[in-house]
Design a protein around this motif. Sequence first.
Motif, mmCIF file in Angstrom:
data_model
loop_
_atom_site.group_PDB
_atom_site.id
_atom_site.type_symbol
_atom_site.label_atom_id
_atom_site.label_comp_id
_atom_site.label_asym_id
_atom_site.label_seq_id
_atom_site.Cartn_x
_atom_site.Cartn_y
_atom_site.Cartn_z
ATOM 1 N N HIS A 143 0.828 -1.201 0.000
ATOM 2 C CA HIS A 143 0.000 0.000 0.000
ATOM 3 C C HIS A 143 0.869 1.261 0.000
ATOM 4 O O HIS A 143 2.077 1.217 0.261
ATOM 5 N N LEU A 179 1.246 4.607 10.410
ATOM 6 C CA LEU A 179 0.349 3.488 10.142
ATOM 7 C C LEU A 179 -0.193 2.971 11.457
ATOM 8 O O LEU A 179 0.566 2.582 12.341
ATOM 9 N N GLU A 202 -4.234 0.093 9.507
ATOM 10 C CA GLU A 202 -4.089 -0.455 8.151
ATOM 11 C C GLU A 202 -5.392 -1.038 7.601
ATOM 12 O O GLU A 202 -5.354 -1.928 6.752
ATOM 13 N N HIS A 203 -6.513 -0.567 8.080
ATOM 14 C CA HIS A 203 -7.740 -0.856 7.336
ATOM 15 C C HIS A 203 -8.689 0.346 7.294
ATOM 16 O O HIS A 203 -9.891 0.197 7.220
ATOM 17 N N GLY A 204 -8.096 1.527 7.297
ATOM 18 C CA GLY A 204 -8.883 2.709 6.960
ATOM 19 C C GLY A 204 -9.681 3.317 8.093
ATOM 20 O O GLY A 204 -10.442 4.254 7.878
ATOM 21 N N VAL A 205 -9.499 2.807 9.304
ATOM 22 C CA VAL A 205 -10.331 3.266 10.407
ATOM 23 C C VAL A 205 -9.692 4.404 11.194
ATOM 24 O O VAL A 205 -10.361 5.372 11.556
ATOM 25 N N THR A 210 -3.305 9.381 6.874
ATOM 26 C CA THR A 210 -3.950 10.242 5.881
ATOM 27 C C THR A 210 -2.934 11.163 5.199
ATOM 28 O O THR A 210 -2.100 11.785 5.859
ATOM 29 N N ALA A 238 -7.613 14.553 0.700
ATOM 30 C CA ALA A 238 -7.215 13.647 1.771
ATOM 31 C C ALA A 238 -7.630 12.223 1.424
ATOM 32 O O ALA A 238 -8.773 11.984 1.039
ATOM 33 N N VAL A 239 -6.675 11.300 1.537
ATOM 34 C CA VAL A 239 -6.992 9.877 1.358
ATOM 35 C C VAL A 239 -6.216 9.074 2.389
ATOM 36 O O VAL A 239 -5.221 9.532 2.944
ATOM 37 N N ARG A 240 -6.704 7.869 2.634
ATOM 38 C CA ARG A 240 -6.004 6.922 3.494
ATOM 39 C C ARG A 240 -4.886 6.261 2.677
ATOM 40 O O ARG A 240 -5.192 5.545 1.717
ATOM 41 N N CYS A 300 -3.206 3.800 3.492
ATOM 42 C CA CYS A 300 -3.256 2.342 3.668
ATOM 43 C C CYS A 300 -4.330 1.703 2.800
ATOM 44 O O CYS A 300 -4.368 0.487 2.662
ATOM 45 N N LEU A 301 -5.225 2.530 2.232
ATOM 46 C CA LEU A 301 -6.307 1.984 1.403
ATOM 47 C C LEU A 301 -6.117 2.343 -0.066
ATOM 48 O O LEU A 301 -7.060 2.326 -0.855
ATOM 49 N N MET A 302 -4.882 2.705 -0.419
ATOM 50 C CA MET A 302 -4.550 2.968 -1.808
ATOM 51 C C MET A 302 -3.263 2.199 -2.065
ATOM 52 O O MET A 302 -2.347 2.214 -1.232
ATOM 53 N N GLY A 346 -13.169 10.670 11.570
ATOM 54 C CA GLY A 346 -12.476 9.530 10.985
ATOM 55 C C GLY A 346 -11.026 9.422 11.398
ATOM 56 O O GLY A 346 -10.285 8.603 10.855
ATOM 57 N N TYR A 370 -8.671 8.811 14.717
ATOM 58 C CA TYR A 370 -8.702 8.436 16.129
ATOM 59 C C TYR A 370 -7.682 9.240 16.934
ATOM 60 O O TYR A 370 -6.521 9.366 16.547
#
Lengths: 175, 290
Positions: free
Chosen positions: A30, A46, A49-52, A57, A64-66, A68-70, A140, A142
């Motif tokens: 990723h 990181l 690693e599942h977008g939560v 970011t 803005a994107v994650r 870990c999800l790209m 989104g 934490y």
Amino acid sequence: MASECPDRAHAVAFTLNGETVRAHVPARMHLGDLLRQSFGLTGVHLGCEHGVCGACTILVDGRAVRSCLMLGVQADGATVETVEGLTESGRIRDLQDAFHVRNALQCGYCTPGMLVTAAELLDDADAAASREAIRAAIAGNYCRCTGYHAIVDAIASTAEARRQGRPNAGREAAE
Amino acid sequence: MKAPDFAYARPASLDAALALLAEHGEDAVPLAGGQSLVTALNMRLSAPGLLVDLNAIPELTGVSEAGGAVRIGAMTRHRDVGTAAIVRERLPLLAAALPHIAHPAIRNRGTIGGSVALADPATEWPACCLAAGASIVVRGPGAERRVPADDFFQGLYTTALEPGEIVTAIEFPVPGADAVWGFEELSRRHGDYALVGLAATGRRLAGGLSDLRLAFFGVADRPVLARAAAAALEAGDLAGAQAALAGELDPPDDPTTRAATRLHLARVILGRVAAKMRGGSAQEGGPDGV
């Protein structure tokens, strides 16, 4: 275009924090790992690693994107900015100063993701006009330290200073 | 965790993508926004041999209006769906749903087609499709076909998609001048999956409501049309509509929320949506909403 290699590594070229970079990246890697491992940009944190959690970011083509999800291979041709690039450009200096002044840094693990999420939000000062909107925007990401209050304070004060045309307000308060 | 090994291809046309899917069969999986699929890969819940990335296919993105329908390309990002001028004007239900979809970074990357194809029963777009009477446009090895939302969502993560097919667009009929809509969602934290949600459309006639479509989500293995509740509401009987939900929704118990609680919350949001749709507020629920 990414080219396919027998070892399933793909050649990619993209703009990273203002510079053109190239890499060979396995399809399964990723973008967050690519940025950390190939380019040493360890400000990309990181967590889940599942977008939560939002700690990874970054901005891709200004949004803005994650990371870990790209997939890293998907960065080919894109414009990528990490917290390091945003810092060096000075674009979020007022926001960073406000985080300092408001004690919003704490352990720092969530901070890069918070800054990037807030950077995008603050691009539209009206969108950041209310604490409710700020809370919704950073829901989104934490944070286990501040209970969000200090972070919301920092983003809200930055938004207010920008609306008033006083982007250095945080720096003056810090000095 | 890290994703398992897989091959990756990024075709530049829909035909090339379909050819790859046909060639590799079930070993190949289309990659849209990746906000669910890459999660599944990272958690090793999915192990395809080949990802066919749809992100470089221009014909799959964009919002347009023609022939009484708004067509939204499958690869249009959530954010771009909800902020498109055509959507805000013609399909305010979708614009109202947008802020409830996860978080900004997810909305920037995830796509409406990916969400519809995945068919998570607690998500917003499938319910909006059902409420609005949308058609899912599908391409596969054969000719393009259009599947009404009523028939598309068949169960938990299960749709009418056949192997080798992908969703290419969603088509929404343009609502008439007397159209009304409503959207409500309850979740534990903003952006979380819905405990219960409701996407609704209808028409306001002579002070009453007609042609209601009440699509509840988060309460079953797919979005559910509450037809008896709609009929009661059309007859002006809100209490009857709320009572009817007990016979139409059968939400599951889960470790944190009992079925009875979800059913109660469904009655609560039906009351809120009905009030908006009947009330004629210019801000929400009316033809000028959003």
